[in-house]
Design a protein around this motif. Structure first.
Motif, PDB file in Angstrom:
ATOM      1  N   GLU A 122       2.516   7.301  -7.618  1.00  0.00           N
ATOM      2  CA  GLU A 122       2.768   5.936  -8.096  1.00  0.00           C
ATOM      3  C   GLU A 122       2.102   5.720  -9.451  1.00  0.00           C
ATOM      4  N   ALA A 123       0.863   6.159  -9.574  1.00  0.00           N
ATOM      5  CA  ALA A 123       0.121   5.952 -10.818  1.00  0.00           C
ATOM      6  C   ALA A 123       0.771   6.663 -12.000  1.00  0.00           C
ATOM      7  N   HIS A 124       1.338   7.845 -11.748  1.00  0.00           N
ATOM      8  CA  HIS A 124       1.948   8.621 -12.829  1.00  0.00           C
ATOM      9  C   HIS A 124       3.326   8.111 -13.209  1.00  0.00           C
ATOM     10  N   LEU A 125       4.061   7.538 -12.247  1.00  0.00           N
ATOM     11  CA  LEU A 125       5.426   7.093 -12.511  1.00  0.00           C
ATOM     12  C   LEU A 125       5.508   5.647 -12.984  1.00  0.00           C
ATOM     13  N   VAL A 126       4.615   4.819 -12.498  1.00  0.00           N
ATOM     14  CA  VAL A 126       4.687   3.377 -12.804  1.00  0.00           C
ATOM     15  C   VAL A 126       3.794   3.105 -14.010  1.00  0.00           C
ATOM     16  N   THR A 127       4.362   3.318 -15.200  1.00  0.00           N
ATOM     17  CA  THR A 127       3.541   3.266 -16.415  1.00  0.00           C
ATOM     18  C   THR A 127       4.073   2.329 -17.491  1.00  0.00           C
ATOM     19  N   ASN A 128       5.200   1.663 -17.251  1.00  0.00           N
ATOM     20  CA  ASN A 128       5.741   0.757 -18.266  1.00  0.00           C
ATOM     21  C   ASN A 128       6.253  -0.509 -17.614  1.00  0.00           C
ATOM     22  N   ILE A 129       6.710  -1.449 -18.417  1.00  0.00           N
ATOM     23  CA  ILE A 129       7.109  -2.759 -17.898  1.00  0.00           C
ATOM     24  C   ILE A 129       8.247  -2.648 -16.894  1.00  0.00           C
ATOM     25  N   LEU A 130       9.254  -1.832 -17.198  1.00  0.00           N
ATOM     26  CA  LEU A 130      10.386  -1.698 -16.288  1.00  0.00           C
ATOM     27  C   LEU A 130       9.950  -1.084 -14.956  1.00  0.00           C
ATOM     28  N   THR A 278      -2.324  -1.987 -20.027  1.00  0.00           N
ATOM     29  CA  THR A 278      -3.536  -1.291 -19.598  1.00  0.00           C
ATOM     30  C   THR A 278      -3.753  -1.393 -18.092  1.00  0.00           C
ATOM     31  N   VAL A 279      -2.839  -2.074 -17.400  1.00  0.00           N
ATOM     32  CA  VAL A 279      -2.980  -2.288 -15.960  1.00  0.00           C
ATOM     33  C   VAL A 279      -1.783  -1.669 -15.243  1.00  0.00           C
ATOM     34  N   GLY A 280      -2.041  -1.068 -14.090  1.00  0.00           N
ATOM     35  CA  GLY A 280      -0.964  -0.478 -13.295  1.00  0.00           C
ATOM     36  C   GLY A 280      -1.509  -0.033 -11.951  1.00  0.00           C
ATOM     37  N   PRO A 281      -0.764   0.778 -11.218  1.00  0.00           N
ATOM     38  CA  PRO A 281      -1.253   1.261  -9.922  1.00  0.00           C
ATOM     39  C   PRO A 281      -2.577   2.022 -10.020  1.00  0.00           C
ATOM     40  N   PHE A 282      -2.886   2.533 -11.224  1.00  0.00           N
ATOM     41  CA  PHE A 282      -4.140   3.257 -11.424  1.00  0.00           C
ATOM     42  C   PHE A 282      -5.337   2.318 -11.547  1.00  0.00           C
ATOM     43  N   THR A 293     -19.863   6.317  -4.571  1.00  0.00           N
ATOM     44  CA  THR A 293     -20.016   5.995  -5.986  1.00  0.00           C
ATOM     45  C   THR A 293     -18.688   5.494  -6.534  1.00  0.00           C
ATOM     46  N   ALA A 294     -18.649   4.252  -6.999  1.00  0.00           N
ATOM     47  CA  ALA A 294     -17.416   3.666  -7.496  1.00  0.00           C
ATOM     48  C   ALA A 294     -17.090   4.211  -8.856  1.00  0.00           C
ATOM     49  N   LYS A 295     -15.799   4.400  -9.091  1.00  0.00           N
ATOM     50  CA  LYS A 295     -15.341   4.777 -10.416  1.00  0.00           C
ATOM     51  C   LYS A 295     -13.936   4.255 -10.636  1.00  0.00           C
ATOM     52  N   LYS A 296     -13.581   4.050 -11.872  1.00  0.00           N
ATOM     53  CA  LYS A 296     -12.233   3.632 -12.209  1.00  0.00           C
ATOM     54  C   LYS A 296     -11.368   4.872 -12.324  1.00  0.00           C
ATOM     55  N   THR A 297     -10.248   4.902 -11.611  1.00  0.00           N
ATOM     56  CA  THR A 297      -9.371   6.065 -11.692  1.00  0.00           C
ATOM     57  C   THR A 297      -8.742   6.151 -13.064  1.00  0.00           C
ATOM     58  N   GLU A 298      -8.549   7.366 -13.470  1.00  0.00           N
ATOM     59  CA  GLU A 298      -7.944   7.577 -14.799  1.00  0.00           C
ATOM     60  C   GLU A 298      -6.425   7.682 -14.666  1.00  0.00           C
TER      61      GLU A 298
END
Length: 298
Positions: A122-130, A278-282, A293-298
């Motif tokens: 999901e994070a790799h595919l859902v990367t733009n407005i559409l 800058t926001v998405g499933p990631f 340990t919390a981290k923000k996924t890349e």
């Protein structure tokens, strides 16, 4: 827990109140489905989006409340009421939802255990407005199917009971009212979980818009229809407090909540999610099970 087995009169009174509210919504939605048995598809879709979606999403969040055993002190009563609340949703999900949702609380942000975390695909595919717009429309499917691919659990007796009861109701609706009535129920569930104000809570709860904050509350009017699920920081801090009382928690401990980022519009959250590149499933806080340990996924 041992306390869950103790008879508490205040919980019994709350359970009766919750049962009445759920019963009203269930009967109203089933009556509406029957009323639309011979309606045109445009009318069915319109009523599903502007009316039925609110009812079915209300029932989904009633099931969320019941998954925490917040209506009755006896878990069995909550489970049975959850199966009843499930009926107009059209597909069995109440019992399975509880299994995964309680893990979301115990292991929030732990990849592979917390099924609220989107997959890498999901994070790799859902990367733009559409792509994000399509993802929002279909987010209920991602939410429901993700556990089946990432962490399937063998069904138990109660899941079969949930399935049998649900299939029986679906068959009765189709037999007595026809396929259009059944389609109305499914459409109410689908559109209410997609590009819809009520579904904004799926994004608002844990998608990170502020890198310093993992969970966000919503203090808008839709809390009245969603069992106060918007009080989400409060809910995660005290998951054993009924939604109807979370506003009191915020009132007596304002120093813990008023300084946090929060929302007043779920529709605005959906717009922000789609429009902000800058926001998405990631955009989720993830932690490892061992170190926490919390981290923000890349």
């Amino acid at each position: 827990m041992a306390t869950s087995l103790v008879f508490r009169p205040e919980l019994m009174l709350l359970g009766v109140s919750v049962t009445r509210r759920i019963t009203v919504v269930v009967l109203l939605q089933l009556w509406t489905a029957t009323f639309l048995h011979n309606a045109g598809w445009l009318k069915i879709l319109t009523i599903a989006y502007f009316f039925g979606s609110f009812l079915n999403h209300n029932l989904f969040l009633a099931i969320h409340e019941l998954s925490h055993n917040l209506a009755f002190s006896t878990p069995l009563y909550n489970r049975c009421l959850g199966i009843f609340a499930n009926l107009p949703i059209g597909v069995p999900m109440s019992v399975t939802f509880q299994k995964y949702h309680l893990e979301h609380h115990r292991f929030q942000g732990v990849d592979g255990i917390d099924m609220d975390i989107p997959t890498l695909t999901e994070a790799h595919l859902v990367t733009n407005i559409l792509a994000k717009s399509i993802w929002v429309v279909l987010q209920l499917f991602f939410y429901a199917l993700r556990p089946l691919f990432i962490k399937p659990k063998p069904p138990g007796m109660w899941e079969f009971i949930n399935l049998i009861v649900q299939l029986a109701l679906d068959a009765l609706v189709i037999y007595f009212s026809g396929w259009k009535s059944f389609a109305y129920l499914l459409l109410s569930t689908f559109v209410g979980g997609g590009m819809h104000p009520m579904a904004g809570h799926f994004i608002s709860e844990h998608y990170v818009f502020n890198k310093e904050q993992e969970t966000y509350s919503y203090y808008g009017p839709l809390n009245l229809m969603t069992w106060s699920v918007g009080y989400h920081n409060e809910h995660h801090d005290f998951p054993r407090i009924a939604g109807s009382k979370l506003h009191k928690l915020k009132a007596i401990a304002p120093e813990y909540y008023e300084g946090l980022d929060s929302y007043k519009s779920w529709s605005q959250v959906i717009y922000m999610y789609i429009a902000d590149r800058t926001v998405g499933p990631f955009s989720r806080m993830k932690r490892k099970l061992a170190t926490k340990t919390a981290k923000k996924t890349e």
